[in-house]
Motif scaffolding. Structure first.
Motif, PDB file in Angstrom:
ATOM      1  N   ARG A 167      73.077 -86.710 148.564  1.00  0.00           N
ATOM      2  CA  ARG A 167      73.641 -87.499 147.469  1.00  0.00           C
ATOM      3  C   ARG A 167      75.013 -88.025 147.853  1.00  0.00           C
ATOM      4  O   ARG A 167      75.832 -87.299 148.443  1.00  0.00           O
ATOM      5  CB  ARG A 167      73.749 -86.653 146.200  1.00  0.00           C
ATOM      6  CG  ARG A 167      72.403 -86.237 145.638  1.00  0.00           C
ATOM      7  CD  ARG A 167      72.559 -85.247 144.498  1.00  0.00           C
ATOM      8  NE  ARG A 167      73.163 -85.851 143.327  1.00  0.00           N
ATOM      9  CZ  ARG A 167      72.481 -86.482 142.369  1.00  0.00           C
ATOM     10  NH1 ARG A 167      71.156 -86.600 142.482  1.00  0.00           N
ATOM     11  NH2 ARG A 167      73.072 -86.983 141.319  1.00  0.00           N
TER      12      ARG A 167
ATOM     13  N   CYS B 156      78.603 -88.831 147.006  1.00  0.00           N
ATOM     14  CA  CYS B 156      79.582 -88.381 146.014  1.00  0.00           C
ATOM     15  C   CYS B 156      80.937 -89.014 146.297  1.00  0.00           C
ATOM     16  O   CYS B 156      81.253 -89.356 147.442  1.00  0.00           O
ATOM     17  CB  CYS B 156      79.746 -86.861 146.047  1.00  0.00           C
ATOM     18  SG  CYS B 156      78.223 -85.940 145.767  1.00  0.00           S
TER      19      CYS B 156
ATOM     20  N   TRP C  96      84.567 -87.849 146.507  1.00  0.00           N
ATOM     21  CA  TRP C  96      85.272 -86.575 146.676  1.00  0.00           C
ATOM     22  C   TRP C  96      86.767 -86.807 146.481  1.00  0.00           C
ATOM     23  O   TRP C  96      87.396 -87.515 147.257  1.00  0.00           O
ATOM     24  CB  TRP C  96      85.027 -86.006 148.072  1.00  0.00           C
ATOM     25  CG  TRP C  96      83.598 -85.804 148.439  1.00  0.00           C
ATOM     26  CD1 TRP C  96      82.682 -86.757 148.797  1.00  0.00           C
ATOM     27  CD2 TRP C  96      82.905 -84.557 148.504  1.00  0.00           C
ATOM     28  NE1 TRP C  96      81.468 -86.199 149.076  1.00  0.00           N
ATOM     29  CE2 TRP C  96      81.569 -84.835 148.917  1.00  0.00           C
ATOM     30  CE3 TRP C  96      83.270 -83.230 148.274  1.00  0.00           C
ATOM     31  CZ2 TRP C  96      80.621 -83.837 149.082  1.00  0.00           C
ATOM     32  CZ3 TRP C  96      82.329 -82.229 148.439  1.00  0.00           C
ATOM     33  CH2 TRP C  96      81.020 -82.543 148.835  1.00  0.00           C
TER      34      TRP C  96
ATOM     35  N   LYS D 163      83.763 -95.445 142.101  1.00  0.00           N
ATOM     36  CA  LYS D 163      82.550 -94.664 142.367  1.00  0.00           C
ATOM     37  C   LYS D 163      81.305 -95.496 142.109  1.00  0.00           C
ATOM     38  O   LYS D 163      80.368 -95.531 142.911  1.00  0.00           O
ATOM     39  CB  LYS D 163      82.547 -93.403 141.496  1.00  0.00           C
ATOM     40  CG  LYS D 163      81.396 -92.437 141.751  1.00  0.00           C
ATOM     41  CD  LYS D 163      80.253 -92.597 140.775  1.00  0.00           C
ATOM     42  CE  LYS D 163      80.616 -92.172 139.381  1.00  0.00           C
ATOM     43  NZ  LYS D 163      79.436 -92.262 138.446  1.00  0.00           N
TER      44      LYS D 163
ATOM     45  N   ASP E 123      77.869 -88.853 141.991  1.00  0.00           N
ATOM     46  CA  ASP E 123      78.599 -87.733 141.405  1.00  0.00           C
ATOM     47  C   ASP E 123      80.073 -87.818 141.793  1.00  0.00           C
ATOM     48  O   ASP E 123      80.442 -88.493 142.768  1.00  0.00           O
ATOM     49  CB  ASP E 123      78.034 -86.401 141.900  1.00  0.00           C
ATOM     50  CG  ASP E 123      76.556 -86.237 141.583  1.00  0.00           C
ATOM     51  OD1 ASP E 123      76.188 -86.420 140.412  1.00  0.00           O
ATOM     52  OD2 ASP E 123      75.779 -85.956 142.517  1.00  0.00           O
TER      53      ASP E 123
ATOM     54  N   LYS F 298      83.142 -85.171 142.742  1.00  0.00           N
ATOM     55  CA  LYS F 298      83.533 -83.801 143.068  1.00  0.00           C
ATOM     56  C   LYS F 298      85.036 -83.785 143.320  1.00  0.00           C
ATOM     57  O   LYS F 298      85.573 -84.707 143.946  1.00  0.00           O
ATOM     58  CB  LYS F 298      82.775 -83.287 144.285  1.00  0.00           C
ATOM     59  CG  LYS F 298      81.281 -83.118 144.024  1.00  0.00           C
ATOM     60  CD  LYS F 298      80.561 -82.504 145.211  1.00  0.00           C
ATOM     61  CE  LYS F 298      79.081 -82.281 144.909  1.00  0.00           C
ATOM     62  NZ  LYS F 298      78.872 -81.212 143.899  1.00  0.00           N
TER      63      LYS F 298
ATOM     64  N   TRP G 216      91.044 -80.587 135.729  1.00  0.00           N
ATOM     65  CA  TRP G 216      89.605 -80.876 135.790  1.00  0.00           C
ATOM     66  C   TRP G 216      88.867 -80.268 134.605  1.00  0.00           C
ATOM     67  O   TRP G 216      87.914 -80.861 134.087  1.00  0.00           O
ATOM     68  CB  TRP G 216      89.005 -80.356 137.096  1.00  0.00           C
ATOM     69  CG  TRP G 216      89.641 -80.879 138.344  1.00  0.00           C
ATOM     70  CD1 TRP G 216      89.976 -80.163 139.454  1.00  0.00           C
ATOM     71  CD2 TRP G 216      90.006 -82.245 138.630  1.00  0.00           C
ATOM     72  NE1 TRP G 216      90.538 -80.977 140.406  1.00  0.00           N
ATOM     73  CE2 TRP G 216      90.568 -82.260 139.931  1.00  0.00           C
ATOM     74  CE3 TRP G 216      89.936 -83.432 137.918  1.00  0.00           C
ATOM     75  CZ2 TRP G 216      91.034 -83.428 140.529  1.00  0.00           C
ATOM     76  CZ3 TRP G 216      90.415 -84.608 138.505  1.00  0.00           C
ATOM     77  CH2 TRP G 216      90.949 -84.594 139.792  1.00  0.00           C
TER      78      TRP G 216
ATOM     79  N   GLY H   3      85.226 -80.961 133.572  1.00  0.00           N
ATOM     80  CA  GLY H   3      84.686 -80.508 134.842  1.00  0.00           C
ATOM     81  C   GLY H   3      84.204 -79.069 134.777  1.00  0.00           C
ATOM     82  O   GLY H   3      84.675 -78.264 133.970  1.00  0.00           O
TER      83      GLY H   3
ATOM     84  N   ASP I 167      82.320 -75.294 140.578  1.00  0.00           N
ATOM     85  CA  ASP I 167      81.183 -74.965 141.449  1.00  0.00           C
ATOM     86  C   ASP I 167      81.713 -73.997 142.503  1.00  0.00           C
ATOM     87  O   ASP I 167      81.957 -74.372 143.639  1.00  0.00           O
ATOM     88  CB  ASP I 167      80.633 -76.239 142.090  1.00  0.00           C
ATOM     89  CG  ASP I 167      79.446 -75.966 143.009  1.00  0.00           C
ATOM     90  OD1 ASP I 167      78.896 -74.845 142.933  1.00  0.00           O
ATOM     91  OD2 ASP I 167      79.094 -76.846 143.813  1.00  0.00           O
TER      92      ASP I 167
ATOM     93  N   ILE J  48      85.531 -76.107 144.410  1.00  0.00           N
ATOM     94  CA  ILE J  48      85.151 -77.462 143.994  1.00  0.00           C
ATOM     95  C   ILE J  48      84.832 -77.504 142.507  1.00  0.00           C
ATOM     96  O   ILE J  48      84.273 -76.555 141.950  1.00  0.00           O
ATOM     97  CB  ILE J  48      83.922 -77.946 144.796  1.00  0.00           C
ATOM     98  CG1 ILE J  48      84.289 -78.172 146.266  1.00  0.00           C
ATOM     99  CG2 ILE J  48      83.353 -79.242 144.220  1.00  0.00           C
ATOM    100  CD1 ILE J  48      83.109 -78.558 147.142  1.00  0.00           C
TER     101      ILE J  48
ATOM    102  N   ASP K 234      82.764 -79.912 139.732  1.00  0.00           N
ATOM    103  CA  ASP K 234      81.860 -81.023 139.480  1.00  0.00           C
ATOM    104  C   ASP K 234      82.321 -81.702 138.199  1.00  0.00           C
ATOM    105  O   ASP K 234      82.338 -81.073 137.128  1.00  0.00           O
ATOM    106  CB  ASP K 234      80.415 -80.535 139.318  1.00  0.00           C
ATOM    107  CG  ASP K 234      79.819 -80.051 140.626  1.00  0.00           C
ATOM    108  OD1 ASP K 234      80.120 -80.654 141.668  1.00  0.00           O
ATOM    109  OD2 ASP K 234      79.057 -79.069 140.597  1.00  0.00           O
TER     110      ASP K 234
ATOM    111  N   VAL L  84      79.403 -87.147 135.266  1.00  0.00           N
ATOM    112  CA  VAL L  84      78.977 -88.377 135.931  1.00  0.00           C
ATOM    113  C   VAL L  84      79.655 -89.585 135.300  1.00  0.00           C
ATOM    114  O   VAL L  84      80.025 -90.542 135.994  1.00  0.00           O
ATOM    115  CB  VAL L  84      77.447 -88.523 135.862  1.00  0.00           C
ATOM    116  CG1 VAL L  84      76.999 -89.859 136.437  1.00  0.00           C
ATOM    117  CG2 VAL L  84      76.775 -87.370 136.608  1.00  0.00           C
TER     118      VAL L  84
END
Length: 297
Positions: free
Chosen positions: A157, A159, A161, A201, A208, A210, A236, A241, A244, A248, A250, A253
């Motif tokens: 995928r 992403c 970052w 993005k 996604d 991150k 975040w 957010g 994870d 990190i 996530d 979206v």
């Protein structure tokens, strides 16, 4: 290897260390060198920036990422830029030039700029692109976000970052940032940059978002005895957010935006003005393409 022969002038010891690192992770690093050779050929770059060639062997974007993952993100990042922005734009970025994303005025009439550039100097560890919010009259950087767009594994995928945020470096940074927030109708500089991130993005085909945590930041070990000036984990979490693991976050979206019905009646006029500004900036970025934008210094 072609890349090692065409590196920009640098210390012989640095080149030797880079060569030794390729022996420690030969598959991932050599695959990156092959992609870097193709990138330079497409973008008509004759001399390879040393720090770009050596990025996969150093901490980059996030402490959790392995060398092979860093190589994959960098390779797919430039594949995406070549496909979306074109060869000439990538050549300009590698040459150190930037692109104007948007120009807009605050309530006071002061002008602001959003500029997209390749991450340089100490920012290069936080990302491969940096979006900078500037006060146009004094050329003061108000805030920056550094990031890369790519896949951590071949075919994975795509992403966006986020490797880090940086604020104003002025001695009166806090007071200046508050002044800018008021001038932007209550829109915090970091929140403005998040609108930019989400729009880019989408422009670049990411699925996604991150973001690095406090522990995942590439400088976390160096600053572990110091108090962070910015709490990534808290920010975040405020933006919806989910962690994870320890390194990190996530992010959603799509950004969650309040509607006018969520705002107290006495504040709706200010809310409408602020969101009109946001929509104008987002529209500028959504239609941005380097071929239609003059690069300015």
């Amino acid at each position: 290897m072609w890349v090692l022969k065409h590196l920009e002038p640098s210390d012989a010891k640095k080149k030797l260390r880079l060569f030794l690192h390729t022996l420690q992770s030969p598959i991932g690093i050599q695959a990156w060198f092959v992609r870097l050779h193709d990138l330079c050929a497409h973008a008509h770059v004759k001399t390879v920036p040393f720090e770009l060639a050596s990025k996969p062997v150093h901490k980059f974007l996030n402490n959790k990422l392995r060398s092979a993952q860093r190589s994959s993100i960098l390779a797919s990042h430039y594949d995406i830029l070549l496909d979306v922005f074109g060869q000439a734009a990538v050549h300009e970025l590698l040459a150190g030039r930037d692109f104007l994303l948007s120009t807009f005025a605050g309530r006071s009439g002061c002008l602001y700029e959003l500029r997209l550039e390749r991450s340089t100097a100490w920012l290069r560890r936080e990302g491969e692109l940096t979006c900078r919010l500037l006060a146009a009259d004094c050329r003061t950087t108000i805030a920056m976000v550094s990031f890369a767009v790519g896949s951590a594994s071949p075919g994975g995928r795509v992403c966006l970052w986020i490797g880090g945020f940086q604020g104003c470096a002025r001695q009166d940074a806090k007071a200046f940032t508050i002044q800018v927030t008021r001038d932007l109708l209550g829109l915090r500089p970091k929140d403005l940059l998040m609108h930019v991130v989400y729009t880019l993005k989408d422009n670049l085909g990411g699925t996604d978002v991150k973001a690095t945590s406090n522990a995942g930041h590439v400088s976390s070990k160096a600053h572990r005895k110091k108090k962070w000036s910015a709490d990534y984990d808290l920010y975040w979490t405020e933006r919806g957010g989910a962690a994870d693991g320890p390194y990190i976050f996530d992010l959603p979206v799509h950004q969650h935006l309040r509607t006018v019905e969520d705002v107290a009646p006495a504040k709706r006029r200010a809310w409408r003005a602020r969101h009109a500004l946001i929509h104008r900036i987002v529209d500028d970025i959504a239609t941005f393409h380097p071929a239609r934008t003059a690069s300015q210094t």
